[in-house]
Design a protein around this motif. Structure first.
Motif, PDB file in Angstrom:
ATOM      1  N   ALA A  24      -4.622  13.660   6.056  1.00  0.00           N
ATOM      2  CA  ALA A  24      -5.843  13.495   5.593  1.00  0.00           C
ATOM      3  C   ALA A  24      -6.049  11.598   4.887  1.00  0.00           C
ATOM      4  N   THR A  25      -4.418  11.555   4.531  1.00  0.00           N
ATOM      5  CA  THR A  25      -3.836   9.975   4.072  1.00  0.00           C
ATOM      6  C   THR A  25      -4.054   9.528   5.473  1.00  0.00           C
ATOM      7  N   GLU A  26      -3.361   9.566   6.399  1.00  0.00           N
ATOM      8  CA  GLU A  26      -3.653   9.032   6.977  1.00  0.00           C
ATOM      9  C   GLU A  26      -5.195   7.893   7.933  1.00  0.00           C
ATOM     10  N   VAL A  27      -6.221   9.424   8.014  1.00  0.00           N
ATOM     11  CA  VAL A  27      -7.484   8.687   7.662  1.00  0.00           C
ATOM     12  C   VAL A  27      -7.556   8.176   6.922  1.00  0.00           C
ATOM     13  N   LYS A  30      -6.050   4.703   7.674  1.00  0.00           N
ATOM     14  CA  LYS A  30      -6.805   3.734   8.462  1.00  0.00           C
ATOM     15  C   LYS A  30      -8.278   2.783   8.166  1.00  0.00           C
ATOM     16  N   GLU A  31      -9.084   4.096   7.253  1.00  0.00           N
ATOM     17  CA  GLU A  31     -10.238   3.538   7.194  1.00  0.00           C
ATOM     18  C   GLU A  31     -10.187   2.001   5.785  1.00  0.00           C
ATOM     19  N   LEU A  32      -9.125   1.966   5.254  1.00  0.00           N
ATOM     20  CA  LEU A  32      -9.207   1.014   4.450  1.00  0.00           C
ATOM     21  C   LEU A  32      -8.276  -0.591   5.114  1.00  0.00           C
ATOM     22  N   VAL A  33      -7.768   0.303   5.959  1.00  0.00           N
ATOM     23  CA  VAL A  33      -7.682  -1.532   7.260  1.00  0.00           C
ATOM     24  C   VAL A  33      -8.230  -1.630   7.110  1.00  0.00           C
ATOM     25  N   LYS A  34      -9.452  -0.748   8.455  1.00  0.00           N
ATOM     26  CA  LYS A  34     -10.438  -0.738   9.317  1.00  0.00           C
ATOM     27  C   LYS A  34     -11.456  -1.798   8.507  1.00  0.00           C
ATOM     28  N   HIS A  35     -11.504  -1.614   7.252  1.00  0.00           N
ATOM     29  CA  HIS A  35     -11.895  -2.595   6.375  1.00  0.00           C
ATOM     30  C   HIS A  35     -11.517  -3.696   5.521  1.00  0.00           C
ATOM     31  N   GLY A  44       5.973   4.769  -3.205  1.00  0.00           N
ATOM     32  CA  GLY A  44       8.037   5.365  -2.538  1.00  0.00           C
ATOM     33  C   GLY A  44       7.331   5.420  -0.947  1.00  0.00           C
ATOM     34  N   SER A  45       8.886   5.744  -0.466  1.00  0.00           N
ATOM     35  CA  SER A  45       8.403   6.010   0.898  1.00  0.00           C
ATOM     36  C   SER A  45       8.619   7.608   1.111  1.00  0.00           C
ATOM     37  N   VAL A  46       7.949   8.028   0.060  1.00  0.00           N
ATOM     38  CA  VAL A  46       7.781  10.059   0.743  1.00  0.00           C
ATOM     39  C   VAL A  46       6.626  10.725   0.385  1.00  0.00           C
ATOM     40  N   GLY A  47       6.123  11.282   1.113  1.00  0.00           N
ATOM     41  CA  GLY A  47       5.855  12.312   1.156  1.00  0.00           C
ATOM     42  C   GLY A  47       4.440  11.443   0.905  1.00  0.00           C
ATOM     43  N   LEU A  48       2.579  11.626   0.052  1.00  0.00           N
ATOM     44  CA  LEU A  48       1.671  10.977   0.717  1.00  0.00           C
ATOM     45  C   LEU A  48       1.589   9.398   0.230  1.00  0.00           C
ATOM     46  N   MET A  49       2.776   9.072  -0.257  1.00  0.00           N
ATOM     47  CA  MET A  49       3.475   7.849  -0.323  1.00  0.00           C
ATOM     48  C   MET A  49       3.408   6.814   0.405  1.00  0.00           C
ATOM     49  N   GLY A  50       4.319   7.385   1.128  1.00  0.00           N
ATOM     50  CA  GLY A  50       5.015   6.912   2.479  1.00  0.00           C
ATOM     51  C   GLY A  50       4.212   6.966   3.071  1.00  0.00           C
ATOM     52  N   LYS A  51       3.895   8.011   3.854  1.00  0.00           N
ATOM     53  CA  LYS A  51       2.257   7.921   5.006  1.00  0.00           C
ATOM     54  C   LYS A  51       1.106   7.055   4.371  1.00  0.00           C
ATOM     55  N   ASP A  54       3.188   4.169   5.979  1.00  0.00           N
ATOM     56  CA  ASP A  54       3.824   3.942   7.064  1.00  0.00           C
ATOM     57  C   ASP A  54       2.666   3.597   7.849  1.00  0.00           C
ATOM     58  N   VAL A  55       1.061   4.021   7.587  1.00  0.00           N
ATOM     59  CA  VAL A  55       0.018   3.963   8.332  1.00  0.00           C
ATOM     60  C   VAL A  55      -0.588   2.875   8.283  1.00  0.00           C
TER      61      VAL A  55
END
Length: 195
Positions: A24-27, A30-35, A44-51, A54-55
């Motif tokens: 869900a974090t990846e989605v 991508k939505e934020l970057v698309k806009h 942070g570098s891990v968990g949802l922060m890291g994901k 990264d995306v």
């Protein structure tokens, strides 16, 4: 239509969470970057922060980390994030999270995420923060918190209008629509903060 240039995302650093939260974090990222929306996060570098980082980076977006120096000292900072603000303490970090943000998004997280979210709701009640607050209720994670907020209203610790301070969604793909359709909130809210 509200212009969205920058959002702040509160989320977890745990590495032990279910994969569906990462997906869900990846989605969301991508939505934020698309806009073309700049993302501010805890750095942070891990968990949802890291994901999230990264995306956003892999999609060519802009992300800004905000982290107290003591977290940097133990090497919690995401090494690929080039824009960072290192601050003195957690209080300064929370203030900086909201500076210049057009919306606040809360993904699932632990006590730190909950504390940040509830402080933002309190600031909004006082008219000190007026932007949309979106609670992303993935897998019904925030059901108990939403129930508690509803109890605050039903027991007259908060008023019916305070329900408009936050918007709840279950799907991160709905984020732009949720921000755009959030009820307006004014600085003058302090006049009705008391019940």
């Amino acid at each position: 239509m509200k212009e969205i240039k920058q959002v702040c995302v509160y989320c977890a650093s745990s590495t032990q969470i279910d994969r569906l939260y990462l997906e869900a974090t990846e989605v969301l990222a991508k939505e934020l970057v698309k806009h073309n929306i700049t993302v501010v996060f805890g750095g942070g570098s891990v968990g949802l922060m890291g994901k999230l980082a990264d995306v956003v980076l892999s999609e060519g977006g802009r992300i800004i980390g905000i982290m107290p120096q003591f977290m940097r000292d133990v090497e919690w900072a995401h090494k690929q994030v080039k824009e960072f603000h290192f601050v003195g303490d957690m209080h300064e970090r929370k203030k900086k999270f909201l500076d210049g943000t057009d919306a606040l998004i809360t993904l699932p997280g632990g006590c730190g995420t909950l504390e940040e979210l509830l402080e933002a709701i309190t600031l909004k009640r006082l008219g000190l923060f007026t932007k949309p607050i979106i609670i992303v209720n993935i897998n019904h994670y925030y059901d108990p918190l939403i129930d508690m907020l509803e109890k605050c209203i039903s027991e007259n610790f908060m008023s019916e209008q305070h329900r408009q301070m936050w918007t709840v969604i279950e799907d991160t793909a709905q984020i732009i629509e949720a921000i755009q359709s959030s009820p307006a909130w004014e600085i003058g809210a302090i006049q009705t903060a008391r019940v």
